[in-house]
Design a protein around this motif. Structure first.
Motif, PDB file in Angstrom:
ATOM      1  N   GLY A   1       5.978  -1.758   5.613  1.00 40.75           N
ATOM      2  CA  GLY A   1       5.447  -2.328   4.380  1.00 40.75           C
ATOM      3  C   GLY A   1       4.859  -1.310   3.426  1.00 40.75           C
ATOM      4  N   THR A   2       4.822  -0.049   3.845  1.00 42.66           N
ATOM      5  CA  THR A   2       4.277   0.982   2.963  1.00 42.66           C
ATOM      6  C   THR A   2       5.244   1.288   1.828  1.00 42.66           C
ATOM      7  OG1 THR A   2       3.151   1.981   4.849  1.00 42.66           O
ATOM      8  CG2 THR A   2       3.377   3.338   2.876  1.00 42.66           C
ATOM      9  N   ALA A   3       4.729   1.325   0.599  1.00 45.58           N
ATOM     10  CA  ALA A   3       5.548   1.664  -0.555  1.00 45.58           C
ATOM     11  C   ALA A   3       5.607   3.180  -0.706  1.00 45.58           C
ATOM     12  CB  ALA A   3       4.975   1.031  -1.816  1.00 45.58           C
ATOM     13  N   VAL A   4       6.815   3.690  -0.834  1.00 49.89           N
ATOM     14  CA  VAL A   4       7.007   5.133  -0.938  1.00 49.89           C
ATOM     15  C   VAL A   4       7.688   5.437  -2.267  1.00 49.89           C
ATOM     16  CG1 VAL A   4       8.061   7.163   0.125  1.00 49.89           C
ATOM     17  CG2 VAL A   4       7.304   5.247   1.562  1.00 49.89           C
ATOM     18  N   ASN A   5       7.039   6.255  -3.096  1.00 47.86           N
ATOM     19  CA  ASN A   5       7.677   6.683  -4.340  1.00 47.86           C
ATOM     20  C   ASN A   5       8.677   7.772  -4.004  1.00 47.86           C
ATOM     21  OD1 ASN A   5       8.066   8.345  -6.875  1.00 47.86           O
ATOM     22  ND2 ASN A   5       6.897   6.613  -7.664  1.00 47.86           N
ATOM     23  N   LEU A   6       9.920   7.572  -4.455  1.00 44.84           N
ATOM     24  CA  LEU A   6      10.986   8.480  -4.056  1.00 44.84           C
ATOM     25  C   LEU A   6      11.048   9.732  -4.907  1.00 44.84           C
ATOM     26  CD1 LEU A   6      13.765   5.818  -3.439  1.00 44.84           C
ATOM     27  CD2 LEU A   6      12.333   6.956  -1.735  1.00 44.84           C
TER      28      LEU A   6
ATOM     29  N   ARG B   1       0.846  -1.185   0.000  1.00 47.10           N
ATOM     30  CA  ARG B   1       0.000   0.000   0.000  1.00 47.10           C
ATOM     31  C   ARG B   1       0.878   1.231   0.000  1.00 47.10           C
ATOM     32  NH1 ARG B   1      -5.096   1.364   3.901  1.00 47.10           N
ATOM     33  NH2 ARG B   1      -3.610   2.683   4.976  1.00 47.10           N
ATOM     34  N   THR B   2       0.484   2.230  -0.775  1.00 46.99           N
ATOM     35  CA  THR B   2       1.267   3.460  -0.812  1.00 46.99           C
ATOM     36  C   THR B   2       0.791   4.406   0.279  1.00 46.99           C
ATOM     37  OG1 THR B   2      -0.192   4.706  -2.270  1.00 46.99           O
ATOM     38  CG2 THR B   2       1.377   3.210  -3.318  1.00 46.99           C
ATOM     39  N   VAL B   3       1.549   5.460   0.471  1.00 45.00           N
ATOM     40  CA  VAL B   3       1.176   6.436   1.484  1.00 45.00           C
ATOM     41  C   VAL B   3      -0.155   7.097   1.158  1.00 45.00           C
ATOM     42  CG1 VAL B   3       3.453   6.969   2.407  1.00 45.00           C
ATOM     43  CG2 VAL B   3       2.706   8.072   0.317  1.00 45.00           C
TER      44      VAL B   3
ATOM     45  N   TRP C   1      11.162   3.342  -6.005  1.00 45.32           N
ATOM     46  CA  TRP C   1      10.318   3.082  -4.848  1.00 45.32           C
ATOM     47  C   TRP C   1      11.164   2.562  -3.703  1.00 45.32           C
ATOM     48  CZ3 TRP C   1       4.993   3.795  -4.609  1.00 45.32           C
ATOM     49  CH2 TRP C   1       4.365   4.122  -5.820  1.00 45.32           C
ATOM     50  N   ARG C   2      10.644   2.763  -2.520  1.00 44.43           N
ATOM     51  CA  ARG C   2      11.255   2.211  -1.337  1.00 44.43           C
ATOM     52  C   ARG C   2      10.126   1.604  -0.518  1.00 44.43           C
ATOM     53  NH1 ARG C   2      12.601   3.930   3.852  1.00 44.43           N
ATOM     54  NH2 ARG C   2      11.438   5.836   3.588  1.00 44.43           N
TER      55      ARG C   2
ATOM     56  N   PRO D   1      17.873   8.600  -1.818  1.00 39.07           N
ATOM     57  CA  PRO D   1      18.337   8.548  -0.437  1.00 39.07           C
ATOM     58  C   PRO D   1      19.292   7.387  -0.175  1.00 39.07           C
ATOM     59  CG  PRO D   1      16.110   7.707  -0.584  1.00 39.07           C
ATOM     60  CD  PRO D   1      16.491   8.162  -1.969  1.00 39.07           C
ATOM     61  N   SER D   2      19.343   6.428  -1.067  1.00 39.72           N
ATOM     62  CA  SER D   2      20.264   5.319  -0.873  1.00 39.72           C
ATOM     63  C   SER D   2      20.733   4.838  -2.236  1.00 39.72           C
ATOM     64  CB  SER D   2      19.585   4.184  -0.101  1.00 39.72           C
ATOM     65  OG  SER D   2      18.534   3.642  -0.872  1.00 39.72           O
ATOM     66  N   ASP D   3      21.651   3.886  -2.243  1.00 45.71           N
ATOM     67  CA  ASP D   3      22.216   3.416  -3.508  1.00 45.71           C
ATOM     68  C   ASP D   3      21.267   2.531  -4.289  1.00 45.71           C
ATOM     69  OD1 ASP D   3      24.492   4.750  -2.906  1.00 45.71           O
ATOM     70  OD2 ASP D   3      25.565   3.008  -2.147  1.00 45.71           O
ATOM     71  N   THR D   4      20.315   1.968  -3.579  1.00 46.30           N
ATOM     72  CA  THR D   4      19.421   1.036  -4.254  1.00 46.30           C
ATOM     73  C   THR D   4      17.971   1.460  -4.084  1.00 46.30           C
ATOM     74  OG1 THR D   4      19.282  -0.382  -2.298  1.00 46.30           O
ATOM     75  CG2 THR D   4      20.977  -0.925  -3.931  1.00 46.30           C
ATOM     76  N   CYS D   5      17.124   0.929  -4.938  1.00 47.49           N
ATOM     77  CA  CYS D   5      15.709   1.203  -4.834  1.00 47.49           C
ATOM     78  C   CYS D   5      14.948   0.016  -5.393  1.00 47.49           C
ATOM     79  CB  CYS D   5      15.335   2.485  -5.575  1.00 47.49           C
ATOM     80  SG  CYS D   5      15.524   2.351  -7.367  1.00 47.49           S
ATOM     81  N   ARG D   6      13.661   0.057  -5.261  1.00 52.15           N
ATOM     82  CA  ARG D   6      12.794  -0.969  -5.832  1.00 52.15           C
ATOM     83  C   ARG D   6      12.059  -0.362  -7.016  1.00 52.15           C
ATOM     84  NH1 ARG D   6      11.637  -4.580  -1.488  1.00 52.15           N
ATOM     85  NH2 ARG D   6      10.642  -5.902  -3.059  1.00 52.15           N
TER      86      ARG D   6
END
Ligand SMILES: [Zn+2]
Length: 123
Positions: free
Chosen positions: A77-82, A46-48, A71-72, A87-92
């Motif tokens: 478990g909340t999906a956050v669109n960046l 679920r997104t924010v 995405w992160r 903010p980090s080297d990796t993302c989803r």
């Protein structure tokens, strides 16, 4: 199992959660899913904003994913669109961006490669 037993079990679980302060599994935790369009495995988050998004398994280097498609998944478990943030080297990434049931993604060779990988498995 009788319906009464099931209800009793549910009530016990909720009561236990209320007593211990620990959340029962709810909409905010991820749930494994299979894409109805291509059969790929992903997970609903679920997104924010309260919408649902299928997130691809595994992480990608953020620099190869276009801004807005990063995405992160937060600890709850909340999906956050960046957005454009890194903010980090990796993302989803969202499965929706690489699902062969949708038009091929443009602007990213990596997303296109994922899209092609899924497309190969579709009969
Ligand atoms: Zn799909």
């Amino acid at each position: 199992m009788l319906v009464g037993d099931v209800l009793a079990g549910m009530t016990a679980a909720v009561t236990h959660a209320a007593r211990t302060g620990r959340a029962v599994p709810d909409a905010r935790s991820s749930s494994p899913a299979t894409c109805g369009a291509c059969g790929a495995g992903a997970a609903w988050h679920r997104t924010v904003r309260g919408r649902w998004v299928m997130i691809e398994p595994g992480e990608l280097p953020a620099r190869v994913v276009p801004a807005g498609r990063r995405w992160r998944v937060a600890g709850d478990g909340t999906a956050v669109n960046l957005g454009p943030a890194v903010p980090s080297d990796t993302c989803r990434v969202s499965h929706f961006d690489v699902c062969p049931g949708r038009p091929a993604p443009t602007g990213s060779p990596v997303l296109l490669a994922l899209w092609r990988g899924h497309a190969r498995r579709v009969p």
